[in-house]
Design an enzyme around this catalytic site. Structure first.
Site, PDB file in Angstrom:
ATOM      1  N   HIS A  55       0.870  -1.192   0.000  1.00 15.89           N
ATOM      2  CA  HIS A  55       0.000   0.000   0.000  1.00 15.89           C
ATOM      3  C   HIS A  55       0.897   1.228   0.000  1.00 15.89           C
ATOM      4  O   HIS A  55       1.294   1.730   1.041  1.00 15.89           O
ATOM      5  CB  HIS A  55      -0.908  -0.023   1.236  1.00 15.89           C
ATOM      6  CG  HIS A  55      -1.929   1.075   1.279  1.00 15.89           C
ATOM      7  ND1 HIS A  55      -3.141   0.931   1.912  1.00 15.89           N
ATOM      8  CD2 HIS A  55      -1.930   2.340   0.784  1.00 15.89           C
ATOM      9  CE1 HIS A  55      -3.833   2.045   1.817  1.00 15.89           C
ATOM     10  NE2 HIS A  55      -3.108   2.923   1.134  1.00 15.89           N
TER      11      HIS A  55
ATOM     12  N   GLU B 216     -11.124   3.685   6.264  1.00 15.23           N
ATOM     13  CA  GLU B 216     -10.094   4.605   6.775  1.00 15.23           C
ATOM     14  C   GLU B 216     -10.821   5.718   7.521  1.00 15.23           C
ATOM     15  O   GLU B 216     -10.774   5.798   8.747  1.00 15.23           O
ATOM     16  CB  GLU B 216      -9.255   5.165   5.634  1.00 15.23           C
ATOM     17  CG  GLU B 216      -8.174   6.140   6.093  1.00 15.23           C
ATOM     18  CD  GLU B 216      -7.446   6.809   4.929  1.00 15.23           C
ATOM     19  OE1 GLU B 216      -6.394   7.398   5.193  1.00 15.23           O
ATOM     20  OE2 GLU B 216      -7.928   6.755   3.782  1.00 15.23           O
TER      21      GLU B 216
ATOM     22  N   HIS C  68       1.231   4.824  -2.489  1.00 15.00           N
ATOM     23  CA  HIS C  68       0.863   5.639  -3.640  1.00 15.00           C
ATOM     24  C   HIS C  68       2.129   6.301  -4.183  1.00 15.00           C
ATOM     25  O   HIS C  68       2.772   7.078  -3.477  1.00 15.00           O
ATOM     26  CB  HIS C  68      -0.142   6.708  -3.235  1.00 15.00           C
ATOM     27  CG  HIS C  68      -1.410   6.145  -2.665  1.00 15.00           C
ATOM     28  ND1 HIS C  68      -2.536   5.929  -3.427  1.00 15.00           N
ATOM     29  CD2 HIS C  68      -1.720   5.736  -1.406  1.00 15.00           C
ATOM     30  CE1 HIS C  68      -3.494   5.411  -2.669  1.00 15.00           C
ATOM     31  NE2 HIS C  68      -3.027   5.296  -1.427  1.00 15.00           N
TER      32      HIS C  68
ATOM     33  N   HIS D 234      -9.728   1.159  -1.079  1.00 17.16           N
ATOM     34  CA  HIS D 234      -9.611   1.822   0.217  1.00 17.16           C
ATOM     35  C   HIS D 234     -10.992   1.787   0.873  1.00 17.16           C
ATOM     36  O   HIS D 234     -11.984   2.205   0.264  1.00 17.16           O
ATOM     37  CB  HIS D 234      -9.182   3.277   0.039  1.00 17.16           C
ATOM     38  CG  HIS D 234      -7.737   3.451  -0.315  1.00 17.16           C
ATOM     39  ND1 HIS D 234      -7.135   2.762  -1.339  1.00 17.16           N
ATOM     40  CD2 HIS D 234      -6.770   4.251   0.229  1.00 17.16           C
ATOM     41  CE1 HIS D 234      -5.861   3.130  -1.417  1.00 17.16           C
ATOM     42  NE2 HIS D 234      -5.618   4.031  -0.481  1.00 17.16           N
TER      43      HIS D 234
ATOM     44  N   ASP E 102       1.865   4.070   2.718  1.00 22.17           N
ATOM     45  CA  ASP E 102       0.799   4.899   2.157  1.00 22.17           C
ATOM     46  C   ASP E 102       1.356   6.049   1.308  1.00 22.17           C
ATOM     47  O   ASP E 102       1.568   5.891   0.114  1.00 22.17           O
ATOM     48  CB  ASP E 102      -0.104   5.413   3.267  1.00 22.17           C
ATOM     49  CG  ASP E 102      -1.490   5.828   2.779  1.00 22.17           C
ATOM     50  OD1 ASP E 102      -1.765   5.669   1.581  1.00 22.17           O
ATOM     51  OD2 ASP E 102      -2.300   6.302   3.596  1.00 22.17           O
ATOM     52  N   ASP E 103       1.565   7.210   1.902  1.00 27.38           N
ATOM     53  CA  ASP E 103       2.110   8.391   1.207  1.00 27.38           C
ATOM     54  C   ASP E 103       3.299   8.892   2.037  1.00 27.38           C
ATOM     55  O   ASP E 103       3.193   9.902   2.747  1.00 27.38           O
ATOM     56  CB  ASP E 103       1.038   9.475   1.085  1.00 27.38           C
ATOM     57  CG  ASP E 103      -0.148   9.012   0.266  1.00 27.38           C
ATOM     58  OD1 ASP E 103      -0.078   9.097  -0.973  1.00 27.38           O
ATOM     59  OD2 ASP E 103      -1.142   8.556   0.860  1.00 27.38           O
TER      60      ASP E 103
END
Length: 331
Positions: free
Chosen positions: A14, A197, A16, A194, A275-276
């Site tokens: 996961h 969340e 991005h 997703h 994630d980011d």
């Protein structure tokens, strides 16, 4: 334990790729492409990384996307992530990209996928990191926009293993994207979404029952529904959990309150991911290390989380077995 965590071979499921755009590279690409950013310096930009919710993050995330214009830009973005992944002993990665964030700006789909794919192929041959690429639809846009884009994804199915669903979750339930996900499943793509969340447990249920996802991205809120949690455990559906993202976006108030132990105790196939990372304060090893300190993860729990990353990957079973044997030999 910190060094042991660092050295463990692991998979990341996961992440991005646009969310790995470090401020320094953002400024470099802006200068290269003649783009004037609304911030005078890297320090000023970073000062705006104190997010109160998902939408505040997305506003800056999309600003960063705008500096990505050429195939070389997308190559450089992916290559920078791969360098970080190698440092963290990631041996397999399954990354997301948001084609609509680029095609809606007039960037050709081929420009995006070719730059990313070329970098990941180089990472495979030069760094020993295998990969899969997942194209995500922006859920705040109409489903028709995804259906219109889908033929481009299908055209590059040799480079793209699956489709996903990301962006603003609240008010955009998975059922909104039923038709395009049904088509993707029919065409043999892996599908992920997703869910849970910021959205409720019901969104997780819809992702499973309606979209027939192969994996759940985030999934924290499934714990609000005991029956749903048991169902996910029984199905062996993985959760791609992102601790520092959860903290940064106020999904949890304190990392010490993160539900990762509860997930493991309830038999969920939980994994740890970044994630980011450029926006949320750390790559995969940072997530492992800070979470381990905050909630007191044991070595066995950390090992299980790393083991889960290979089990939950979309690698063929024979390749999974090779990675699991290497992990067990290391552990």
């Amino acid at each position: 334990m910190q060094e042991w965590i660092h050295m463990l071979p692991k998979a990341e499921l996961h992440m991005h790729i646009e969310g790995s755009l470090e401020p320094e590279l953002m400024f470099q690409l802006a200068e290269r492409n003649g783009i004037e950013l609304p911030y005078a310096s890297v320090a000023e930009l970073k000062a705006h990384y104190d997010f109160n919710n998902l939408q505040e993050f997305l506003d800056i995330y999309y600003l960063g996307c705008d500096v990505l214009r050429t195939e070389a830009d997308f190559y450089d973005l992916a290559w920078a992530y791969l360098q970080r992944a190698r440092e963290d002993h990631v041996v397999h990665t399954e990354i997301f990209f948001d084609p609509q964030s680029h095609t809606d700006r007039g960037i050709a789909f081929e420009t995006v996928i070719n730059g990313l794919y070329r970098a990941f192929k180089d990472g495979e041959s030069q760094l020993g990191i295998s990969f899969h690429i997942i194209a995500c639809f922006l859920r705040h846009l109409p489903e028709q926009a995804a259906l219109d884009l889908y033929p481009e994804i299908l055209k590059h199915r040799d480079k793209i293993i699956g489709i996903g669903l990301d962006s603003s979750e609240l008010g955009h339930p998975p059922e909104k994207y039923l038709r395009v996900f049904q088509q993707a499943k029919q065409d043999g793509f892996k599908v992920v979404a997703h869910a849970g969340e910021e959205g409720p447990a019901e969104y997780v249920r819809q992702a499973i029952d309606l979209l027939a996802v192969d994996r759940i991205d985030h999934g924290n809120r499934c714990l609000d529904d005991e029956f749903l949690t048991a169902q996910i455990a029984q199905k062996g559906l993985a959760l791609t959990v992102c601790p520092l993202s959860n903290l940064k976006l106020k999904v949890v108030k304190d990392l010490a309150l993160h539900p990762i132990k509860t997930m493991l105790h309830k038999g969920l196939l939980a994994t740890i991911n970044s994630d980011d990372p450029a926006y949320f304060g750390g790559y995969i090893n940072d997530n492992f290390k800070q979470l381990a300190d905050a909630v007191g993860l044991s070595e066995d729990e950390i090992f299980t989380l790393v083991e889960n990353s290979f089990k939950a990957s979309f690698l063929p079973d024979d390749i999974k077995s090779i990675h699991l044997k290497a992990l067990n030999a290391f552990g």
